[in-house]
Design a protein around this motif. Structure first.
Motif, mmCIF file in Angstrom:
data_model
loop_
_atom_site.group_PDB
_atom_site.id
_atom_site.type_symbol
_atom_site.label_atom_id
_atom_site.label_comp_id
_atom_site.label_asym_id
_atom_site.label_seq_id
_atom_site.Cartn_x
_atom_site.Cartn_y
_atom_site.Cartn_z
ATOM 1 N N VAL A 158 1.402 -1.309 0.182
ATOM 2 C CA VAL A 158 0.066 -0.405 0.183
ATOM 3 C C VAL A 158 0.509 1.279 -0.014
ATOM 4 C CG1 VAL A 158 -1.577 1.628 0.943
ATOM 5 C CG2 VAL A 158 -1.542 -0.847 1.159
ATOM 6 N N THR A 159 1.983 1.145 0.808
ATOM 7 C CA THR A 159 2.526 2.289 0.687
ATOM 8 C C THR A 159 3.428 3.118 -0.817
ATOM 9 O OG1 THR A 159 3.572 2.139 3.510
ATOM 10 C CG2 THR A 159 4.795 3.353 1.666
ATOM 11 N N ILE A 160 3.922 1.764 -1.435
ATOM 12 C CA ILE A 160 4.282 1.335 -2.513
ATOM 13 C C ILE A 160 3.383 2.683 -3.351
ATOM 14 C CG2 ILE A 160 5.110 0.925 -4.893
ATOM 15 C CD1 ILE A 160 6.362 -1.836 -2.290
ATOM 16 N N ALA A 161 2.331 2.058 -3.438
ATOM 17 C CA ALA A 161 0.975 2.691 -4.005
ATOM 18 C C ALA A 161 0.870 3.814 -3.775
ATOM 19 C CB ALA A 161 -0.255 2.058 -4.355
ATOM 20 N N HIS A 162 1.030 3.927 -2.437
ATOM 21 C CA HIS A 162 0.908 5.488 -2.530
ATOM 22 C C HIS A 162 1.904 6.544 -2.818
ATOM 23 C CE1 HIS A 162 0.672 8.843 0.867
ATOM 24 N NE2 HIS A 162 -0.175 8.836 1.034
ATOM 25 N N ASP A 163 2.939 6.279 -2.759
ATOM 26 C CA ASP A 163 3.953 6.794 -2.773
ATOM 27 C C ASP A 163 4.044 7.551 -4.523
ATOM 28 O OD1 ASP A 163 4.949 7.182 -0.106
ATOM 29 O OD2 ASP A 163 7.146 5.522 -0.533
ATOM 30 N N VAL A 172 -2.971 3.014 -6.276
ATOM 31 C CA VAL A 172 -1.970 4.226 -7.060
ATOM 32 C C VAL A 172 -3.225 5.630 -7.481
ATOM 33 C CG1 VAL A 172 -1.221 4.783 -8.978
ATOM 34 C CG2 VAL A 172 -0.204 3.126 -8.590
ATOM 35 N N GLN A 173 -4.612 5.304 -7.997
ATOM 36 C CA GLN A 173 -4.949 5.663 -8.510
ATOM 37 C C GLN A 173 -5.961 6.265 -7.482
ATOM 38 O OE1 GLN A 173 -8.180 4.860 -11.442
ATOM 39 N NE2 GLN A 173 -8.987 6.411 -10.975
ATOM 40 N N GLN A 174 -6.614 5.630 -6.294
ATOM 41 C CA GLN A 174 -6.593 6.389 -4.310
ATOM 42 C C GLN A 174 -5.188 7.324 -4.061
ATOM 43 O OE1 GLN A 174 -8.409 3.476 -1.833
ATOM 44 N NE2 GLN A 174 -8.193 4.718 -0.811
ATOM 45 N N ALA A 175 -4.650 6.941 -4.122
ATOM 46 C CA ALA A 175 -3.930 7.857 -3.459
ATOM 47 C C ALA A 175 -3.127 9.242 -4.550
ATOM 48 C CB ALA A 175 -2.320 7.588 -3.371
ATOM 49 N N TYR A 176 -3.591 8.721 -5.449
ATOM 50 C CA TYR A 176 -3.272 10.350 -7.235
ATOM 51 C C TYR A 176 -4.436 11.352 -6.442
ATOM 52 C CZ TYR A 176 -3.196 12.898 -10.870
ATOM 53 O OH TYR A 176 -2.910 13.686 -12.167
ATOM 54 N N LEU A 177 -5.888 10.390 -6.351
ATOM 55 C CA LEU A 177 -6.985 11.821 -6.056
ATOM 56 C C LEU A 177 -7.281 11.971 -4.663
ATOM 57 C CD1 LEU A 177 -9.776 9.296 -8.106
ATOM 58 C CD2 LEU A 177 -8.720 11.544 -8.725
ATOM 59 N N GLU A 178 -6.618 11.242 -3.937
ATOM 60 C CA GLU A 178 -6.652 12.150 -2.798
ATOM 61 C C GLU A 178 -5.801 12.756 -1.997
ATOM 62 O OE1 GLU A 178 -5.611 8.556 0.507
ATOM 63 O OE2 GLU A 178 -7.939 8.294 0.494
ATOM 64 N N GLU A 179 -4.612 13.176 -2.932
ATOM 65 C CA GLU A 179 -3.586 14.296 -2.838
ATOM 66 C C GLU A 179 -3.750 15.227 -3.651
ATOM 67 O OE1 GLU A 179 0.298 15.741 -1.412
ATOM 68 O OE2 GLU A 179 -1.389 13.566 -1.025
ATOM 69 N N GLN A 180 -4.705 14.886 -4.847
ATOM 70 C CA GLN A 180 -5.400 16.263 -5.531
ATOM 71 C C GLN A 180 -6.479 16.951 -4.449
ATOM 72 O OE1 GLN A 180 -7.071 14.859 -9.143
ATOM 73 N NE2 GLN A 180 -5.145 16.318 -10.227
ATOM 74 N N THR A 181 -7.102 16.377 -3.638
ATOM 75 C CA THR A 181 -7.794 16.758 -3.270
ATOM 76 C C THR A 181 -7.112 17.759 -2.251
ATOM 77 O OG1 THR A 181 -9.861 15.258 -3.549
ATOM 78 C CG2 THR A 181 -9.565 16.786 -1.254
ATOM 79 N N LEU A 182 -6.478 17.187 -1.885
ATOM 80 C CA LEU A 182 -5.402 17.769 -0.456
ATOM 81 C C LEU A 182 -4.861 19.567 -0.862
ATOM 82 C CD1 LEU A 182 -4.190 18.069 2.467
ATOM 83 C CD2 LEU A 182 -2.467 16.582 1.707
ATOM 84 N N MET A 183 -4.404 18.925 -1.968
ATOM 85 C CA MET A 183 -3.684 20.180 -3.180
ATOM 86 C C MET A 183 -4.170 21.263 -3.039
ATOM 87 S SD MET A 183 -1.142 17.682 -5.721
ATOM 88 C CE MET A 183 -0.495 19.562 -6.870
ATOM 89 N N THR A 184 -5.918 20.724 -3.984
ATOM 90 C CA THR A 184 -6.651 21.514 -3.542
ATOM 91 C C THR A 184 -7.311 22.466 -2.681
ATOM 92 O OG1 THR A 184 -8.042 20.560 -5.983
ATOM 93 C CG2 THR A 184 -8.943 22.063 -5.076
ATOM 94 N N ARG A 185 -7.313 21.748 -1.365
ATOM 95 C CA ARG A 185 -6.942 22.685 -0.289
ATOM 96 C C ARG A 185 -6.908 23.389 0.217
ATOM 97 N NH1 ARG A 185 -8.747 18.104 1.796
ATOM 98 N NH2 ARG A 185 -10.869 16.967 2.032
ATOM 99 N N GLU A 186 -5.167 23.000 0.264
ATOM 100 C CA GLU A 186 -3.703 23.653 -0.138
ATOM 101 C C GLU A 186 -4.068 24.766 -0.827
ATOM 102 O OE1 GLU A 186 -0.998 20.843 -0.607
ATOM 103 O OE2 GLU A 186 -0.708 19.808 1.153
ATOM 104 N N ARG A 187 -4.474 24.845 -1.831
ATOM 105 C CA ARG A 187 -4.280 25.934 -3.415
ATOM 106 C C ARG A 187 -5.246 26.858 -2.979
ATOM 107 N NH1 ARG A 187 -7.464 26.647 -6.404
ATOM 108 N NH2 ARG A 187 -7.502 27.994 -8.249
ATOM 109 N N GLU A 188 -6.351 26.245 -2.174
ATOM 110 C CA GLU A 188 -8.057 27.128 -1.884
ATOM 111 C C GLU A 188 -7.216 28.147 -0.599
ATOM 112 O OE1 GLU A 188 -10.828 28.552 -3.356
ATOM 113 O OE2 GLU A 188 -9.661 27.667 -4.830
ATOM 114 N N ASP A 189 -6.080 27.373 0.344
ATOM 115 C CA ASP A 189 -6.111 28.450 1.444
ATOM 116 C C ASP A 189 -5.058 29.133 1.049
ATOM 117 O OD1 ASP A 189 -8.271 26.586 2.998
ATOM 118 O OD2 ASP A 189 -6.550 25.380 3.787
ATOM 119 N N GLU A 190 -3.667 29.053 0.805
ATOM 120 C CA GLU A 190 -3.069 29.820 -0.021
ATOM 121 C C GLU A 190 -4.301 30.650 -0.418
ATOM 122 O OE1 GLU A 190 1.139 30.001 -1.558
ATOM 123 O OE2 GLU A 190 0.176 28.386 -1.845
ATOM 124 N N VAL A 191 -4.532 30.600 -1.572
ATOM 125 C CA VAL A 191 -5.061 32.074 -2.677
ATOM 126 C C VAL A 191 -6.217 32.471 -1.628
ATOM 127 C CG1 VAL A 191 -6.656 32.431 -3.935
ATOM 128 C CG2 VAL A 191 -5.506 30.719 -4.103
#
Length: 394
Positions: A74-79, A139-158
Motif C-alpha cells: 500500500v505504501t508503494i502505491a501511495h508513494d 495508485v489512483q486512490q492515492a493520486y485523487l486523495e493527494e489532488q484533493t489535499l492540494m486543492t485545499r492547500e491551494r484554496e487556503d493559500e489563495v
C-alpha cells in the motif's frame, strides 16, 4: 489430478520468481516504453525517480504474482500516486504507464516459458490482470486523495494572499503570487461578486459551475459576506465596462463590483462589492451593480446622527400629516421619482395628471424640495427610504 495442479503451481511459481533475477531488464524495458509517453518524455518525472519507483513497483507485482504479498504494497502505491499528483502528471498518463507494467511482465513471462507451459500461463493471465488492477486502484486512490489535499492547500493559500491584498498594501509580489495561484494573467480582467452568507445559495451554485468548467475561480468568506473572484473573457470584460453583467451571473442574486483591470485593481472592486452586498435588498432575484444600489449605499454611508438630522430637516412636515394624506403624497412622489413623468405617474396612480401636479406641489411646499429639480429629487430619494414604513427600494 492433485499432483498435476501442484506441479502447475510450482512451475508458475518458478516462472514468476525467475522475473526477480531479470528485474533490471524489466525496469529498463519499462523505462524505454514510458519514456515515449507525454509528459514523461519531457522529463516531468526525473529518470532517477522513475527508476526507483519502477524497481519498487515491479518487485511488489512479482511478489504478488508469486503469492508472496509484501507488507508495504500500500505504501508503494501511495508513494507513486502522491508523487505523480504533486508533479502534475495527468491521471490518464499515469494509468497508461501502469498498463505498460502488464505488457512488460507478460512479454517477459512469455519469453521465459516453454511450449508446454502455454496452458498454465494462459490459465493465469487473469491473475496477472487482477494483481496489476489492484495496484492500479491503490495508485489512483492515492493520486485523487493527494489532488484533493492540494486543492485545499491551494484554496487556503489563495485565500491568504487575497486577504493580504484586500487589507493592503498591494505589492508586486502579492499580485504575482495571486495571479499564479488562480491561474490568470496579472493584468487580466476579473469579476468580483459578493452576497451576505445567509443568501449565498445562488452565488455558490455559480461557483460550483465555474469549477466544473475548470474556470479560474476563488470563493472566500469575509465576516458575514461571501466573495467570489473569477476571470473574464475579453468580450465579457468589454460588456461589463458598458454596464452589461455576464449572462450567467446576471440571474444570480448578488452584488457585482466594477470590473477589475488586473489583480492590482482587484482590492478596489472587492471592497466595493462587499459594501454593495450589505445593502442588497432582501428578495433580490438578479445581480445588482453600483448604479442599481447607489441610493441605499449613499444612505448607508451616512452615520445615524447625520441621516436622522437630514431626514428630519426634509421630511418632518410630511410625517406630521395624517396617515392617509402622507401615504397619498409619498406614494405619488415615489412613483414620479421612479419614472420622471407626470402622465405615467397619473396612469399608475389612477388619477388625473392635475392631481399629480397638485400633490407634487404640496411636497414642494412642505419640504422645500422640488421633485422636478434633479439635485433636490436626489435628496428626496435619500430621505424617503428612511421614513417609517418605507423600504427605499425604488
Amino acid at each position: 489430478m492433485h499432483n498435476d495442479d501442484h506441479a502447475a503451481d510450482r512451475r508458475w511459481h518458478d516462472l514468476v520468481l525467475g522475473l526477480r533475477a531479470d528485474l533490471d531488464g524489466i525496469v529498463e524495458d519499462f523505462l524505454s516504453a514510458v519514456g515515449l509517453l507525454e509528459p514523461y518524455s519531457r522529463g516531468q518525472v526525473p529518470l532517477a525517480v522513475l527508476r526507483h519507483d519502477a524497481v519498487s513497483s515491479f518487485t511488489h507485482l512479482i511478489d504478488e504474482l508469486a503469492s508472496r504479498p509484501r507488507a508495504d504494497h500500500v505504501t508503494i502505491a501511495h508513494d507513486v500516486g502522491t508523487d505523480r499528483a504533486r508533479r502534475g502528471v495527468p491521471l490518464p498518463a499515469l494509468m497508461s504507464a501502469i498498463r505498460i507494467d502488464v505488457e512488460v511482465l507478460w512479454t517477459r513471462i512469455r519469453g521465459a516459458m516453454r511450449t508446454e507451459d502455454m496452458p498454465l500461463v494462459l490459465d493465469r493471465v487473469e491473475r496477472l490482470w487482477e494483481v496489476v488492477e489492484r495496484y492500479n486502484r491503490d495508485v489512483q486512490q492515492a493520486y485523487l486523495e493527494e489532488q484533493t489535499l492540494m486543492t485545499r492547500e491551494r484554496e487556503d493559500e489563495v485565500g491568504t494572499v487575497l486577504t493580504r491584498l484586500l487589507d493592503g498594501p498591494v505589492t508586486p509580489a502579492l499580485v504575482g503570487r495571486f495571479a499564479g495561484l488562480l491561474g490568470v494573467p496579472e493584468d487580466g480582467p476579473l469579476l468580483v461578486a459578493a452576497v451576505p452568507t445567509t443568501r449565498r445559495r445562488g452565488l455558490w451554485t455559480w461557483f460550483r459551475e465555474l469549477i466544473a468548467e475548470r474556470r479560474p475561480v476563488h470563493w472566500q468568506t469575509r465576516g458575514d459576506d461571501a466573495l467570489l473572484v473569477t476571470s473574464l473573457t475579453a468580450d465579457q470584460a468589454r460588456d461589463l465596462r458598458r454596464g452589461i453583467v455576464p449572462a450567467r451571473v446576471s440571474s444570480v442574486p448578488c452584488a457585482v463590483g466594477p470590473l477589475a483591470d488586473g489583480v492590482e485593481d482587484l482590492p478596489r472592486s472587492a471592497r466595493l462589492a462587499l459594501r454593495l452586498a450589505r445593502v442588497l435588498p432582501v428578495g433580490s432575484e438578479d445581480a445588482r451593480r453600483i448604479r442599481d444600489l447607489w441610493l441605499p449605499l449613499a444612505r448607508a454611508d451616512l452615520d445615524e446622527d447625520a441621516l436622522t438630522a437630514l431626514v428630519d430637516a426634509v421630511t418632518a412636515p410630511l410625517t406630521a400629516l395624517p396617515h392617509a394624506d402622507r401615504t397619498r403624497l409619498v406614494s405619488t412622489l415615489r412613483s414620479y421619482l421612479a419614472c420622471g413623468s407626470v402622465s405615467e405617474t397619473a396612469a399608475a396612480s389612477y388619477c388625473h395628471r392635475n392631481t399629480v401636479l397638485n400633490r407634487l406641489g404640496q411636497v414642494r411646499d412642505l419640504t422645500g424640495c422640488d421633485p422636478s429639480i434633479p439635485e433636490q429629487a436626489a435628496l428626496l430619494l435619500v430621505c424617503l427610504g428612511a421614513l417609517p414604513g418605507e423600504t427605499g427600494d425604488m
